[in-house]
Design an enzyme around this catalytic site. Sequence first.
Site, PDB file in Angstrom:
ATOM      1  N   SER A  90       0.834  -1.205   0.000  1.00 48.93           N
ATOM      2  CA  SER A  90       0.000   0.000   0.000  1.00 48.93           C
ATOM      3  C   SER A  90       0.866   1.252   0.000  1.00 48.93           C
ATOM      4  O   SER A  90       2.062   1.218   0.295  1.00 48.93           O
ATOM      5  CB  SER A  90      -0.908   0.008   1.227  1.00 48.93           C
ATOM      6  OG  SER A  90      -0.135  -0.001   2.419  1.00 48.93           O
ATOM      7  N   ARG A  91       0.236   2.356  -0.335  1.00 46.97           N
ATOM      8  CA  ARG A  91       0.869   3.671  -0.189  1.00 46.97           C
ATOM      9  C   ARG A  91       0.576   4.199   1.207  1.00 46.97           C
ATOM     10  O   ARG A  91      -0.324   3.707   1.899  1.00 46.97           O
ATOM     11  CB  ARG A  91       0.332   4.647  -1.237  1.00 46.97           C
ATOM     12  CG  ARG A  91       0.666   4.258  -2.667  1.00 46.97           C
ATOM     13  CD  ARG A  91       0.329   5.392  -3.605  1.00 46.97           C
ATOM     14  NE  ARG A  91       0.565   5.053  -5.000  1.00 46.97           N
ATOM     15  CZ  ARG A  91       1.744   5.108  -5.608  1.00 46.97           C
ATOM     16  NH1 ARG A  91       2.814   5.479  -4.921  1.00 46.97           N
ATOM     17  NH2 ARG A  91       1.864   4.804  -6.882  1.00 46.97           N
ATOM     18  N   ALA A  92       1.326   5.201   1.608  1.00 47.51           N
ATOM     19  CA  ALA A  92       1.110   5.807   2.918  1.00 47.51           C
ATOM     20  C   ALA A  92      -0.227   6.531   2.943  1.00 47.51           C
ATOM     21  O   ALA A  92      -0.583   7.232   1.995  1.00 47.51           O
ATOM     22  CB  ALA A  92       2.228   6.782   3.244  1.00 47.51           C
ATOM     23  N   ILE A  93      -0.975   6.321   4.023  1.00 47.91           N
ATOM     24  CA  ILE A  93      -2.203   7.078   4.246  1.00 47.91           C
ATOM     25  C   ILE A  93      -1.946   8.113   5.344  1.00 47.91           C
ATOM     26  O   ILE A  93      -2.129   9.304   5.151  1.00 47.91           O
ATOM     27  CB  ILE A  93      -3.361   6.143   4.637  1.00 47.91           C
ATOM     28  CG1 ILE A  93      -3.647   5.163   3.486  1.00 47.91           C
ATOM     29  CG2 ILE A  93      -4.618   6.956   4.957  1.00 47.91           C
ATOM     30  CD1 ILE A  93      -4.707   4.149   3.810  1.00 47.91           C
TER      31      ILE A  93
ATOM     32  N   GLY B  70       1.082   7.603   7.286  1.00 42.99           N
ATOM     33  CA  GLY B  70       2.501   7.455   7.577  1.00 42.99           C
ATOM     34  C   GLY B  70       3.366   8.331   6.690  1.00 42.99           C
ATOM     35  O   GLY B  70       2.884   9.121   5.870  1.00 42.99           O
TER      36      GLY B  70
ATOM     37  N   ASP C  47     -10.457   0.990  12.314  1.00 39.70           N
ATOM     38  CA  ASP C  47      -9.923  -0.197  11.654  1.00 39.70           C
ATOM     39  C   ASP C  47     -10.531  -1.395  12.370  1.00 39.70           C
ATOM     40  O   ASP C  47      -9.908  -1.999  13.239  1.00 39.70           O
ATOM     41  CB  ASP C  47      -8.396  -0.209  11.742  1.00 39.70           C
ATOM     42  CG  ASP C  47      -7.762  -1.217  10.790  1.00 39.70           C
ATOM     43  OD1 ASP C  47      -8.514  -1.840  10.019  1.00 39.70           O
ATOM     44  OD2 ASP C  47      -6.533  -1.384  10.819  1.00 39.70           O
TER      45      ASP C  47
ATOM     46  N   SER D 298      -9.213  -8.019   5.430  1.00 41.93           N
ATOM     47  CA  SER D 298      -8.418  -7.218   4.508  1.00 41.93           C
ATOM     48  C   SER D 298      -7.039  -7.824   4.303  1.00 41.93           C
ATOM     49  O   SER D 298      -6.551  -7.938   3.174  1.00 41.93           O
ATOM     50  CB  SER D 298      -8.295  -5.790   5.047  1.00 41.93           C
ATOM     51  OG  SER D 298      -7.442  -5.020   4.238  1.00 41.93           O
TER      52      SER D 298
END
Length: 505
Positions: free
Chosen positions: A195-198, A200, A257, A265
Site C-alpha cells: 500500500s501507499r502511505a495514508i 505514515g 480499523d 483485509s
Amino acid sequence: MNLILDIIDISTPVILLNDIDARHIGVLEGDRVTITRIKSKHTIAAPVSITKTLTSQGTATVSLGTNNALDGEKGDEIEIRAASRPSSIAFIRKKMDGGKFTREETAAIISDMSSNVLSPSEITAYITAAYINGLDMDEVEFLTREMVASGEQITFSKKPVVDKHSIGGVPGNKITLLVVPIIASAGLLIPKTSSRAITGAGGTADLMEALAPVAFSASEIKTMTEKAGGVIVWGGSTNIAPADDMIVTYEYPLKIDARGQMLASIMAKKLAVGSDTCVIDIPIGPGTKIPDEAEGRILANELITLGNRLGIRVECAVTFGGSPIGRNIGVNLEVSEALSILEGKRGANSLVQKSVAIAGIALEMTGKSGSGTGSDAAYDQIKKGKALKKMLDIIDIQGGDPKVKSTDFPVGEHTFVVPAASDGYVVSIKNHALISIARAAGSPVDHGAGLHLHKKPGEYVKRGEPLLTIYAERGWRLTRAVEEARTTYPVLVEGMLLERISSNR
C-alpha cells in the site's frame, strides 16, 4: 425518462439530476436509479444527488466512479428509471441490531458495494455496524472470500507461494525491501502487493516507486513473479480484492480499523495473489496499533485460525514496535538505508535483525532452512550478495534501473539539526511525533524529505549533540517540520524538563 449524459471528474459513485427531472422520475435525494446506455443497452445502478444549478434539465451528470461501470460517453442518450432499495440494506440493518451475517448476506452486501448500488452513507453504515457489533470468525471468513471474489485472482503452478504482511504503526518500516529479495533469492515465489502511505511517512509502494514503477495488472504481476521470483507492487493499481480497497476508503474518515474487517483485509490480498504461506509481523508497544504482547497473541491466533480456514499456512511474529526500524524515515532516506544493507554495508541492527527474522520464518516454513536456523540462512543471502542481486532483478523487471546504488538517492537541501538539551541516555521515542515531523517536511510526496535519527533508546548523548536531522526539499516545509519537532518532543533524554507549570502567583 431519457436524458443526455454528462460526466464529472469525481470518484464517488453518484448521478446528479436536476430537481425537475428528479420529480418526474419520482426520486428523492439518496434514492437510487438504474441507468441504461441506449447505444449499448448496458444498465447499472447509482445513488442520486439532486441539484438545481449543477445539472440542467434534460441532462444527467454521472461521476467517473459511476461511468467506470456504465462506460458511457458525453452526449450519449441514457434512460433513467427509479430503482427499488436493495435487499442488502436490510442485512446491514440486521447487523446494526446485533445480528450475524450469513454467507449469502455478506455476498449481497459486497456485490452491491462493488457495483455502486449502495450509497456512500449506506457503506458507512455497514462499516460502522461491523465495527460496533463485531464480526465472528464465520463472518470474517465470509467477508474474506467475498472480497477475493470481487476482483481478479492469481494462481501459480509452482508452490509454495510466500507472502508477508506487517500490521504497521512503526515509522521507518522498510523491511519489505529486504525480506522480499531474501525470500526470492532462496528460490521461492513472493508476489508482494503493498500500500501507499495514508497517515505514515512512506508506504512500501511509495518506497519501491523510488526504485521502479509499481502499477501493474494482475496478469503482469504473475508474469513478473514467475520470471524474477518476486515483485513489490502497489495493490491499489490492480483489480485484486477491490471491495477491500473500497472499505478502507470509507473507514479512513472515521479513523477506524474494525478488527474483523482488518483480518479479512489482510488475508483477502494473500488469498487473491495465490499465497499458501504467509508470515505476519505484529509490532507491539507505545504508538503501535497493538498495545501489548497479550493482545498481539490474540491477534496472531485469529490470523492463524483464519488462514487455516482459507488454506493458507500462517505464522506470526510479535515484534517490538516502540521505536523506528532503522534510523531513517522518508522515501529516499529509507530506500538508501535498505539498499545499503543489501550491498553489505553496516546498518542499523533493528532493521537487519527484524528483516532476517521475518524472512527466516518464511524459509523455515517452506523447508528452505531447518528449525531455528532461518535467521542465519536469511542473513547468509545478504552476506553472499544473493539478496542484492535478486533485488536488482526485481527492480529491472519492474522497469527500474538495475544498476542503482544506495548512494543514488538525494535528500532535501533544506536541513535542521535538533540538538539534545541535556546529557543523558535516550529513554523513549515518540513514533507518532516522528511521523508527523517527516510528513510536515513533505514525505512521502517529496522523496527527499524525512529525517535521520542519530540516537535511539538506550544510547548516550551529550548536550548539544544531534538527536535527529530533518530534511526538506522546500524551505517552508522545513519551517513547519521544525515547529512540529519543537512542540512534540520526539526524542526524550533522561532528566529533560518538558514543561514548567506554576500558579502564576
